[in-house]
Design an enzyme around this catalytic site. Sequence first.
Site, PDB file in Angstrom:
ATOM      1  CG  ASN A 137       6.402  -2.187  32.069  1.00 52.18           C
ATOM      2  OD1 ASN A 137       5.188  -2.064  32.218  1.00 52.18           O
ATOM      3  ND2 ASN A 137       7.248  -1.882  33.032  1.00 52.18           N
TER       4      ASN A 137
ATOM      5  CG  ASN B 226       4.679  -1.252  41.795  1.00 54.45           C
ATOM      6  OD1 ASN B 226       4.480  -1.700  40.676  1.00 54.45           O
ATOM      7  ND2 ASN B 226       3.807  -0.497  42.439  1.00 54.45           N
TER       8      ASN B 226
ATOM      9  CB  CYS C 281       0.964  -4.563  35.712  1.00 53.29           C
ATOM     10  SG  CYS C 281       2.348  -4.282  34.588  1.00 53.29           S
TER      11      CYS C 281
ATOM     12  CB  CYS D 264       2.858   2.516  32.020  1.00 50.00           C
ATOM     13  SG  CYS D 264       1.546   2.287  33.243  1.00 50.00           S
ATOM     14  N   GLY D 265       1.447  -0.391  30.595  1.00 49.89           N
ATOM     15  CA  GLY D 265       0.298  -0.930  29.873  1.00 49.89           C
ATOM     16  C   GLY D 265      -1.007  -0.243  30.223  1.00 49.89           C
TER      17      GLY D 265
END
Length: 327
Positions: free
Chosen positions: A12, A71, A80, A230-231
Site C-alpha cells: 500500500n 488520498n 490509514c 488496506c490496513g
Amino acid sequence: MAQLLKVHGSENQFFILDQTDLKNQLSDDELKQLAIKLCNPKNEILNGADGLLVVNNSNFDDCLGQMRVINADGSEAKMCGNGLRTVSRYLSEKFNQNSFKVETFETNLDVKKSEDLYNNVPAFSVQISPISFAKDDLPFEYQDKLEMINEKVPEFISKQTFTAVAVPNPHLISFVDEVDEDDLGEVGRALNAPNAYFPEGVNVSFCEILDTNKLFVQTYERGVGFTNACGTGMSATSLVFALLNDDYFDPDNDITVYNPGGMVKTNIQLSAHKEDSKIRLIGNATFTNQIDISETDLHSAVLDNIEISETGEENSYQEFVNSVNEA
C-alpha cells in the site's frame, strides 16, 4: 532542500512529507495538489502511490507527531492503518522511541515497534480505533436499519451478505468463497459514486476464510480504487470475522491476513459491547526511496527537478513475500 520518503505497508504505497522540517508549511490546497500530482503514476514519480502521509507537530503533549492522510484524488481520509505503520517507523527513528502515540484525525493511537518480519523488513504494531457500527458514523442508509451486520443486500450482490463498520474509516465487508474482482470493482465503484446507500462513499472488502485465523482480503478503497492492501480494511474485516465466525476464530492467537501485497497480522480482543473491542494491526513499514526536492518546487508541486535514491529495502520485502508464498 526538502525530502520526501516513498514507503509502503503491504505494498500500500505512500509518500511521507514531514512538514516540521520545512521553513514554511504547505497549505491544505498545496497538499492536495501535491498529492494528486505525486500519486498519479502517469507523472512517472516512482509509479505513483495511493496517498500522501503528512507529518505535523501534534496538538497533544503525549504524542510524538500528527499524521494526516491525503488520498491520491486529493480527498482526506480519517485514518490509514498501513500508512500509520510507516509514519510510526519514521517517528520512531527520528525521536529514538519504540513505543508512543500518534495523533490522527479522530483519536490518538498507541503504536510500538515489533520484531522484524524478515531480515531488513521492519514491522510496527498499531492500534486501530475507534469502532462503530452505527449508521450515522459511517454513514449509511438502508431500509431504516440502525446497523448493517451480516445483512443480505440484493441491491449490491444478491448472493452475498454485508457488514458495515467504521474504524473510523467506513468499511463494507463481505465473506466469499472466492474473491471476484469484477464483483468487487462493480460494488466499489457504485458505492463511491453518487448513491443512495453510502453518501460519503465506503471502502469495500471481500474476504476468503482460508482456515482458523487465516484470511485473504482484497479491498476497493474509497478515494483510491483497487489497492494492494488496506490496513483499516484488513482490521475491520478481522473484527467482523471474529464476531461472526466462532468456529474459525481463535481468540488466543493473532490472525494472519493475506492480501495482494503480502501479509499482515491482526489481533482482536472482543468485548461484550462490540464497539469496545480492541484491534491491533501488525505489519511491515518499508522505506523504498528518498526524494530530494527544493522547498519552492514542493509548494508549487513542480516535480521536474528532483533527485531520487533507493534504500534497498524493497528487495528484502520481496524476499519476505516469496517466503510467505512458499509457506
